[in-house]
Design a protein around this motif. Structure first.
Motif, PDB file in Angstrom:
ATOM      1  N   ASP A 119      12.652   6.513   7.470  1.00 39.96           N
ATOM      2  CA  ASP A 119      13.136   7.557   6.573  1.00 39.96           C
ATOM      3  C   ASP A 119      12.175   7.801   5.415  1.00 39.96           C
ATOM      4  O   ASP A 119      12.124   8.899   4.860  1.00 39.96           O
ATOM      5  N   ASP A 120      11.417   6.767   5.042  1.00 34.91           N
ATOM      6  CA  ASP A 120      10.439   6.894   3.958  1.00 34.91           C
ATOM      7  C   ASP A 120       9.031   7.109   4.492  1.00 34.91           C
ATOM      8  O   ASP A 120       8.063   7.089   3.741  1.00 34.91           O
ATOM      9  N   GLY A 121       8.915   7.308   5.804  1.00 32.79           N
ATOM     10  CA  GLY A 121       7.598   7.563   6.384  1.00 32.79           C
ATOM     11  C   GLY A 121       6.727   6.336   6.492  1.00 32.79           C
ATOM     12  O   GLY A 121       5.492   6.451   6.453  1.00 32.79           O
ATOM     13  N   VAL A 122       7.312   5.145   6.639  1.00 32.01           N
ATOM     14  CA  VAL A 122       6.556   3.897   6.776  1.00 32.01           C
ATOM     15  C   VAL A 122       6.819   3.344   8.173  1.00 32.01           C
ATOM     16  O   VAL A 122       7.963   3.012   8.509  1.00 32.01           O
TER      17      VAL A 122
ATOM     18  N   LEU B 139       0.820  -1.211   0.000  1.00 34.72           N
ATOM     19  CA  LEU B 139       0.000   0.000   0.000  1.00 34.72           C
ATOM     20  C   LEU B 139       0.849   1.254   0.000  1.00 34.72           C
ATOM     21  O   LEU B 139       0.573   2.197  -0.753  1.00 34.72           O
ATOM     22  N   HIS B 140       1.906   1.289   0.811  1.00 37.97           N
ATOM     23  CA  HIS B 140       2.716   2.512   0.865  1.00 37.97           C
ATOM     24  C   HIS B 140       3.444   2.762  -0.460  1.00 37.97           C
ATOM     25  O   HIS B 140       3.680   3.912  -0.833  1.00 37.97           O
ATOM     26  N   SER B 141       3.782   1.687  -1.191  1.00 36.50           N
ATOM     27  CA  SER B 141       4.410   1.863  -2.503  1.00 36.50           C
ATOM     28  C   SER B 141       3.423   2.449  -3.501  1.00 36.50           C
ATOM     29  O   SER B 141       3.787   3.304  -4.323  1.00 36.50           O
ATOM     30  N   GLN B 142       2.159   1.998  -3.424  1.00 39.79           N
ATOM     31  CA  GLN B 142       1.134   2.562  -4.291  1.00 39.79           C
ATOM     32  C   GLN B 142       0.898   4.033  -3.960  1.00 39.79           C
ATOM     33  O   GLN B 142       0.701   4.867  -4.856  1.00 39.79           O
ATOM     34  N   VAL B 143       0.940   4.361  -2.676  1.00 40.71           N
ATOM     35  CA  VAL B 143       0.767   5.758  -2.258  1.00 40.71           C
ATOM     36  C   VAL B 143       1.895   6.621  -2.809  1.00 40.71           C
ATOM     37  O   VAL B 143       1.667   7.715  -3.334  1.00 40.71           O
ATOM     38  N   ARG B 144       3.137   6.143  -2.708  1.00 40.91           N
ATOM     39  CA  ARG B 144       4.272   6.916  -3.210  1.00 40.91           C
ATOM     40  C   ARG B 144       4.166   7.136  -4.714  1.00 40.91           C
ATOM     41  O   ARG B 144       4.492   8.207  -5.236  1.00 40.91           O
TER      42      ARG B 144
END
Length: 394
Positions: free
Chosen positions: A167-170, A124-129
C-alpha cells in the motif's frame, strides 16, 4: 548475499586498544575459524546509532558472533574500517532521495538490499518518503516512487519482508543481482499477461547497486563490468544507476592502505564472504560505459553530498567510490520502428487507467539538490578525462 552462517566458540584476541572485560558487546571476542560469514550481516555488524547524548555508538541489530568477530578483525587491521561500509549505505539513501525528489523517478530498485535499519524511519524507503514530502511542499508534486528491495539470501529476505508494504509502494523481490537477465525478467514479469512491478514503457527507473553487490562479485573486475553492463542493457532508457564499489585511490599512500583493507577482506574469503576486490577509476568507468555521469562524478562515497562533502572523515573513507549515472534516452527524431505498436508490446498489456510518468529528466546543470541548492553544473562523461576523486589535504 552469501550463505547462512554457523557458530563456533574459538576465541579471538581483543585489539590492543580494548580490554576484553570492558569492550562494548559489539567488539567482544568471538571466533570465525569455522564460521560462515553473511555479507549483509557483516554490514549490520558495523552499524552505529545515536545514543541519548547524541554520540554514535555501535548498534548491531541482526549480526551474530561470527560477523561481529569478522568486524572486530577488520577494525583491528584497518582503523575505522566500519566507515567504509556505512558510507556506502548512506550514499544510497541520499542518492535515492535525490532521484525521487528531483529527477521524477517512479521506481527505485535496490539490488543487494541488505538488512533493514534499526529504526524504521532510517530505512531507504522512509528517507525517500521524507524527501518526497519536502519536494511536494516546495513543488506541489504528489507522485510517490515505488521502492523495490531485491535480495537472494533467504535470511536477509526474511527480515526484509517484515518491512514490505504494498500500500505504501514498498516491495521485496527474491532475485539474484548477479544474474541481471533473471532479475529484470522477474521485475518486468516477462512471459506473463499481467504487468510486473515495473513497466519499461512507462516507468522512470533508478537501479541502486550497493552494499558490496559488485565489490564482492567473484572473478575479475572485467567480469563485474559485464554484469553491470547487462543491468544497464535492461534498464529503461533515461533510467539512472547509482553504484558503490571498493576503490583503489590514485594517491599512492592511500592506495597502499586500501590494498591493506582488501587483504583483510581476503582473509575472510574462506568463511563464505566472497572476494572483496578493489577497482580503479578506469575499471569503474568500464562498468558504466555508455552512460552519462552526473556531477560530482566518481568520488569517495562519503563526499557525494549535493550540498558539499562533510569534514573530518577518516582516511578509509577513500576506500569506497560512488557514482550516479544516467542511461541515454531514445532519439525522438528517429522514426519509430514498425513493430512498436503491435498488440504483443508491453504497453498493450498495461491497464489504461495507469498514467504514464513524465519522461523528461531534469538536467543535472539546473536541477535542485536535496536541500534546495544548485548542482555543480558539470556533466562529466566517462571519457571526459577529468577525475573528481577527493585527495587528502596537506
Amino acid at each position: 548475499m552469501t550463505t547462512p552462517m554457523t557458530h563456533n566458540a574459538t576465541a579471538l584476541p581483543a585489539p590492543a586498544h580494548h580490554r576484553a572485560d570492558d569492550a562494548p558487546w559489539w567488539w567482544r571476542p568471538c571466533g570465525v575459524d569455522q564460521a560462515r560469514i553473511n555479507l549483509a550481516y557483516l554490514y549490520d555488524a558495523f552499524r552505529e546509532a545515536k545514543n541519548s547524548d547524541g554520540r554514535y555508538k555501535p548498534c548491531a541489530k541482526f549480526a551474530h558472533d561470527n560477523e561481529r568477530a569478522a568486524a572486530h578483525r577488520l577494525h583491528d587491521r584497518v582503523e575505522n574500517a566500519g566507515f567504509v561500509f556505512r558510507s556506502e549505505r548512506a550514499f544510497l539513501d541520499r542518492a535515492a532521495t535525490y532521484l525521487a525528489g528531483h529527477q521524477r523517478v517512479s521506481s527505485i530498485v535496490v539490488a543487494g538490499a541488505g538488512l533493514p535499519h534499526i529504526a524504521g524511519d532510517d530505512d531507504l524507503h522512509s528517507q525517500v518518503r521524507l524527501g518526497e514530502e519536502i519536494a511536494r511542499n516546495r513543488l506541489q508534486r504528489t507522485a510517490c516512487a515505488t521502492v523495490i528491495y531485491v535480495e537472494r539470501d533467504p535470511l536477509t529476505l526474511a527480515h526484509l519482508r517484515t518491512i514490505a508494504d504494498a500500500d505504501d509502494g514498498v516491495h521485496v523481490v527474491e532475485a539474484d543481482p548477479w544474474n541481471p537477465a533473471a532479475m529484470w525478467d522477474t521485475l518486468y514479469n516477462t512471459g506473463s499477461e499481467n504487468p510486473g512491478l515495473i513497466c519499461p514503457d512507462l516507468d522512470r527507473v533508478a537501479l541502486l547497486l550497493g552494499g558490496g553487490t559488485m565489490s564482492f562479485y567473484g572473478g575479475s573486475r572485467t567480469d563485474a563490468a559485464r554484469v553491470v553492463q547487462e543491468h544497464l542493457a535492461r534498464l529503461p532508457a533515461g533510467g539512472f544507476l547509482a553504484m558503490t564499489h571498493l576503490y583503489e585511490p590514485e594517491n599512492p599512500d592511500l592506495a597502499v592502505q586500501a590494498r591493506e583493507f582488501e587483504t583483510a577482506l581476503h582473509a575472510l574469503q574462506d568463511h563464505g564472504l566472497g572476494t572483496g576486490s578493489l577497482a580503479t577509476e578506469a575499471e569503474i568507468h568500464a562498468m558504466i560505459q555508455g552512460t552519462s555521469v552526473l556531477p560530482p562524478g566518481i568520488v569517495p562515497a562519503f563526499t557525494w553530498y549535493p550540498d558539499g562533502p562533510p569534514a573530518g572523515s577518516p582516511v578509509c573513507g577513500h576506500f569506497t567510490a560512488a557514482v550516479l549515472t544516467q542511461k541515454p534516452g531514445p532519439d525522438h527524431d528517429l522514426p519509430q520502428p514498425p513493430w512498436s505498436a503491435t498488440s504483443g508490446s508491453l504497453t498493450a498489456r498495461i491497464p489504461t487507467t495507469r498514467a504514464a510518468r513524465d519522461p523528461e529528466p531534469m538536467s543535472p546543470r539546473n536541477s535542485g539538490y536535496l536541500h534546495g541548492g544548485t548542482g555543480p553544473g558539470l556533466d562529466r562523461s566517462p571519457g571526459g578525462g577529468q577525475s573528481c576523486l577527493a585527495r587528502p589535504q596537506g
